[in-house]
Motif scaffolding. Sequence first.
Motif, PDB file in Angstrom:
ATOM      1  N   LEU A 215       0.860  -1.181   0.000  1.00 17.45           N
ATOM      2  CA  LEU A 215       0.000   0.000   0.000  1.00 17.45           C
ATOM      3  C   LEU A 215       0.899   1.234   0.000  1.00 17.45           C
ATOM      4  CD1 LEU A 215      -2.760   1.403   0.335  1.00 17.45           C
ATOM      5  CD2 LEU A 215      -2.553   1.013   2.797  1.00 17.45           C
ATOM      6  N   VAL A 216       0.795   2.051  -1.034  1.00 18.65           N
ATOM      7  CA  VAL A 216       1.659   3.222  -1.201  1.00 18.65           C
ATOM      8  C   VAL A 216       0.826   4.494  -1.072  1.00 18.65           C
ATOM      9  CG1 VAL A 216       3.242   4.447  -2.750  1.00 18.65           C
ATOM     10  CG2 VAL A 216       3.239   1.939  -2.685  1.00 18.65           C
ATOM     11  N   PHE A 217       1.299   5.424  -0.238  1.00 16.15           N
ATOM     12  CA  PHE A 217       0.637   6.712  -0.060  1.00 16.15           C
ATOM     13  C   PHE A 217       1.312   7.739  -0.962  1.00 16.15           C
ATOM     14  CE2 PHE A 217       0.125   4.305   3.835  1.00 16.15           C
ATOM     15  CZ  PHE A 217      -1.221   4.474   4.131  1.00 16.15           C
ATOM     16  N   GLN A 218       0.538   8.372  -1.842  1.00 15.00           N
ATOM     17  CA  GLN A 218       1.078   9.374  -2.758  1.00 15.00           C
ATOM     18  C   GLN A 218       0.850  10.783  -2.215  1.00 15.00           C
ATOM     19  OE1 GLN A 218       0.772   8.581  -7.104  1.00 15.00           O
ATOM     20  NE2 GLN A 218      -0.858   7.170  -6.539  1.00 15.00           N
ATOM     21  N   ASN A 219       1.791  11.672  -2.511  1.00 15.49           N
ATOM     22  CA  ASN A 219       1.703  13.062  -2.048  1.00 15.49           C
ATOM     23  C   ASN A 219       1.589  13.994  -3.255  1.00 15.49           C
ATOM     24  OD1 ASN A 219       1.863  15.545  -0.860  1.00 15.49           O
ATOM     25  ND2 ASN A 219       3.917  15.286  -0.030  1.00 15.49           N
ATOM     26  N   PRO A 220       0.364  14.480  -3.567  1.00 16.33           N
ATOM     27  CA  PRO A 220       0.174  15.335  -4.751  1.00 16.33           C
ATOM     28  C   PRO A 220       0.775  16.727  -4.615  1.00 16.33           C
ATOM     29  CG  PRO A 220      -1.894  14.270  -4.086  1.00 16.33           C
ATOM     30  CD  PRO A 220      -0.922  14.104  -2.962  1.00 16.33           C
ATOM     31  N   ALA A 221       1.349  17.078  -3.468  1.00 13.38           N
ATOM     32  CA  ALA A 221       2.034  18.368  -3.362  1.00 13.38           C
ATOM     33  C   ALA A 221       3.219  18.425  -4.322  1.00 13.38           C
ATOM     34  CB  ALA A 221       2.504  18.609  -1.928  1.00 13.38           C
ATOM     35  N   GLU A 222       3.736  17.269  -4.702  1.00 12.84           N
ATOM     36  CA  GLU A 222       4.749  17.175  -5.759  1.00 12.84           C
ATOM     37  C   GLU A 222       4.188  16.217  -6.809  1.00 12.84           C
ATOM     38  OE1 GLU A 222       9.488  16.129  -6.509  1.00 12.84           O
ATOM     39  OE2 GLU A 222       8.737  16.419  -4.471  1.00 12.84           O
ATOM     40  N   ALA A 223       3.761  16.755  -7.936  1.00 10.70           N
ATOM     41  CA  ALA A 223       2.981  16.002  -8.912  1.00 10.70           C
ATOM     42  C   ALA A 223       3.801  14.914  -9.589  1.00 10.70           C
ATOM     43  CB  ALA A 223       2.413  16.946  -9.961  1.00 10.70           C
ATOM     44  N   ARG A 224       3.126  13.783  -9.779  1.00 10.96           N
ATOM     45  CA  ARG A 224       3.626  12.692 -10.601  1.00 10.96           C
ATOM     46  C   ARG A 224       2.483  12.174 -11.471  1.00 10.96           C
ATOM     47  NH1 ARG A 224       7.662  14.590  -9.216  1.00 10.96           N
ATOM     48  NH2 ARG A 224       9.541  13.610  -8.346  1.00 10.96           N
ATOM     49  N   GLY A 225       2.811  11.386 -12.472  1.00 12.92           N
ATOM     50  CA  GLY A 225       1.823  10.957 -13.448  1.00 12.92           C
ATOM     51  C   GLY A 225       0.601  10.303 -12.843  1.00 12.92           C
ATOM     52  N   THR A 226       0.774   9.439 -11.829  1.00 14.90           N
ATOM     53  CA  THR A 226      -0.371   8.761 -11.218  1.00 14.90           C
ATOM     54  C   THR A 226      -1.011   9.605 -10.122  1.00 14.90           C
ATOM     55  OG1 THR A 226       1.000   7.614  -9.583  1.00 14.90           O
ATOM     56  CG2 THR A 226       0.614   6.490 -11.688  1.00 14.90           C
ATOM     57  N   GLY A 227      -0.501  10.800  -9.897  1.00 13.48           N
ATOM     58  CA  GLY A 227      -1.061  11.684  -8.864  1.00 13.48           C
ATOM     59  C   GLY A 227       0.028  12.437  -8.147  1.00 13.48           C
ATOM     60  N   GLY A 228       0.655  11.780  -7.172  1.00 10.59           N
ATOM     61  CA  GLY A 228       1.687  12.451  -6.399  1.00 10.59           C
ATOM     62  C   GLY A 228       2.900  11.568  -6.208  1.00 10.59           C
ATOM     63  N   MET A 229       3.962  12.157  -5.667  1.00 13.38           N
ATOM     64  CA  MET A 229       5.190  11.409  -5.440  1.00 13.38           C
ATOM     65  C   MET A 229       4.951  10.305  -4.412  1.00 13.38           C
ATOM     66  SD  MET A 229       9.003  12.819  -4.543  1.00 13.38           S
ATOM     67  CE  MET A 229       8.788  12.944  -2.776  1.00 13.38           C
ATOM     68  N   PRO A 230       5.444   9.082  -4.646  1.00 13.67           N
ATOM     69  CA  PRO A 230       5.253   8.007  -3.678  1.00 13.67           C
ATOM     70  C   PRO A 230       5.995   8.311  -2.375  1.00 13.67           C
ATOM     71  CG  PRO A 230       6.784   7.333  -5.400  1.00 13.67           C
ATOM     72  CD  PRO A 230       6.223   8.649  -5.824  1.00 13.67           C
ATOM     73  N   GLY A 231       5.271   8.225  -1.271  1.00 13.38           N
ATOM     74  CA  GLY A 231       5.866   8.546   0.024  1.00 13.38           C
ATOM     75  C   GLY A 231       5.878   7.338   0.930  1.00 13.38           C
ATOM     76  N   ALA A 232       5.162   7.436   2.051  1.00  9.16           N
ATOM     77  CA  ALA A 232       5.100   6.328   3.001  1.00  9.16           C
ATOM     78  C   ALA A 232       4.426   5.121   2.348  1.00  9.16           C
ATOM     79  CB  ALA A 232       4.339   6.759   4.256  1.00  9.16           C
ATOM     80  N   TYR A 233       4.679   3.949   2.934  1.00  7.24           N
ATOM     81  CA  TYR A 233       4.071   2.727   2.418  1.00  7.24           C
ATOM     82  C   TYR A 233       3.704   1.824   3.591  1.00  7.24           C
ATOM     83  CZ  TYR A 233       8.586   0.544   3.390  1.00  7.24           C
ATOM     84  OH  TYR A 233       9.710   0.088   4.028  1.00  7.24           O
TER      85      TYR A 233
END
Length: 619
Positions: A244-262
């Motif tokens: 389970l990967v939590f994305q952070n859209p404060a820094e945009a990536r193609g699927t939404g946000g940068m992968p952060g905590a998991y």
Amino acid sequence: MARTVQTLPDKTAPPTTEAPARQNRRRVRLLLWTLVVVLLAGLGWILVTGLLARAELVGSRNDLSSLRTGMTAPSDPAATAGHGPGRGELALQAARSAAEHAERAHRLTAGPAWYVAAHLPFVGGPFETVRGAAEVLDRLAGQVLPAALRTVDRITADAGSSHINLAELRRAVPDLEQASHQAALARVEADRLPRRTWLHSVDQARGQLLAGLKRVAPVMENAAVGARLLPSMLGEAGPRRYLLVFQNPAEARGTGGMPGAYAVLTADRGRLALPEFGRDTDMATVRPTIDMGAEFAAMYAQYDSVKTWPNSNMSPHFPYAARIWSAAWHAKSGQRVDGVLSLDPGALSGLLAAVGPARLADGTSVTAANVVDLTERTNYAMYPDPVRRKAFLLDVARAAAGRLLAAAGDAQRRPALLRGLYEVLHGGQMTVWSAHADEQQELNARPVGGSVPQGPGTYAGLVVNNAAGTKLDYYLDRSLEWSAGRCTADGREVTVKVVLTNRAPLTGLPLYVTDRLDKPAHGARRGDNRLLVSYFATAGAGLVEARLDGKAALSAQGTERGHPVYTFDVEVPRGTSRALTLHLLEPPSGRAPTVLRQQLTRPLHVTVHQGMRCARVGS
């Protein structure tokens, strides 16, 4: 002696027509009066039954509204304790009442008078609509709704159970598939009803019914798919493990946000657990080995997307990121996962709205209202030290996930969680990939799969990736205007206008948020941002011209899943907007585009001007 001469009637004289004419006139008048009486009786019958049917339809609508309110409201503690009817019982009562009202309305409008009225030229439209709407609502309340309620009742029947009853969910599949079929038929039937009649109130009611069915039909289809998939994915045949990967859209990536905590999520016969959490820094040195193919390499090898965790999800096609994350976890832990899930603060907000707030060890309350701001903006000011900040975000993820698992193990709160989960899955805020091919085939065709579709359909995909290393995409506004132009011998002209606005504040932002890791030579101001802006066009399209703020712009060109992709390096200074205009020539079509909606903090604003239909050459 005079003789009396008797005159005999002339048998050759024509008989008088006066008497038969009078008889014919009487017959005509009788027929006309009969028709008038029948017509008046029919109109009277339609009027009376129409008023009665209207009352029944209103009653059914009110019952459905009460049902929806009751199913989304928190459980009544008294009912839970056995001192009153439970939510399930009240829902069934409301559903039965709605079905009875709808059935009576259908019967009232199904007679010969309504049939004749509905088929009258010029004036029959409203009668056809009312008659059809009653039949559709009867189908909805009598066949679709009971199946959904039976499923909810099955998986929440054991109030003391701490796991999801997978056997009951599996048994619900035929019911839900039939309900899905009936909902799809109801939608088609409602769409066939007259769009415009001489009675505006009837047209308005048709529009409301169709709008509701456009929401219900996909829900039932997805419920049927979920009932098919969830038992196996939740460990029906043995334990499953997911990343389970939590994305952070404060820094945009193609699927939404940068992968952060998991986190690692396990499922065993319906029992869920989160035995392990970690930070993104744990994955910084992991170098997975996986071949993503030549097309992916051509697009993303320059960013080292396979072996660099922060760049692993630059493609908007979620299965690509999931495969890389799965390989990364295997390289780190030696464990293989059965699938990958991702969610962002917006998804957490939707889920917490369903189950209630979570609480951190220090007493901080994480709610539906504050989780997005807390994780994408406030935390940077609260914790200037990145180590402490990442620990705080991990605490938020752990607390929120714990709250959701508690709701999954509570039969009383499970329906609310399932509704919240459906909303975030259907909205694309949470995405799922399965390592099992049969499951992934189902996921690929739905928003939950996060897939960029392949094929010839008209497509418009705006994707931004942060190229500055800032956390400024929390303040990014995006709009996409797609306009079809004239048809030519070579295809259809299409103009796409993209506007990006950087609404970062003038002051108050921590250095960690504004610091430019790309080290621009011109010395950017604090708050300025840089984005890689990609446009995914319709398969077979070609770029004629591109302009940025009216000046010719150069792009890097590539291909992904059959779509031509044009990428522009765009500097977006604080407090300004940049306008990117693309002129394209696309294959002939009359359809509006399928729009990719990248999940960032602020929603994408989309305007579509469909224009005229272009026929294919030779068609």
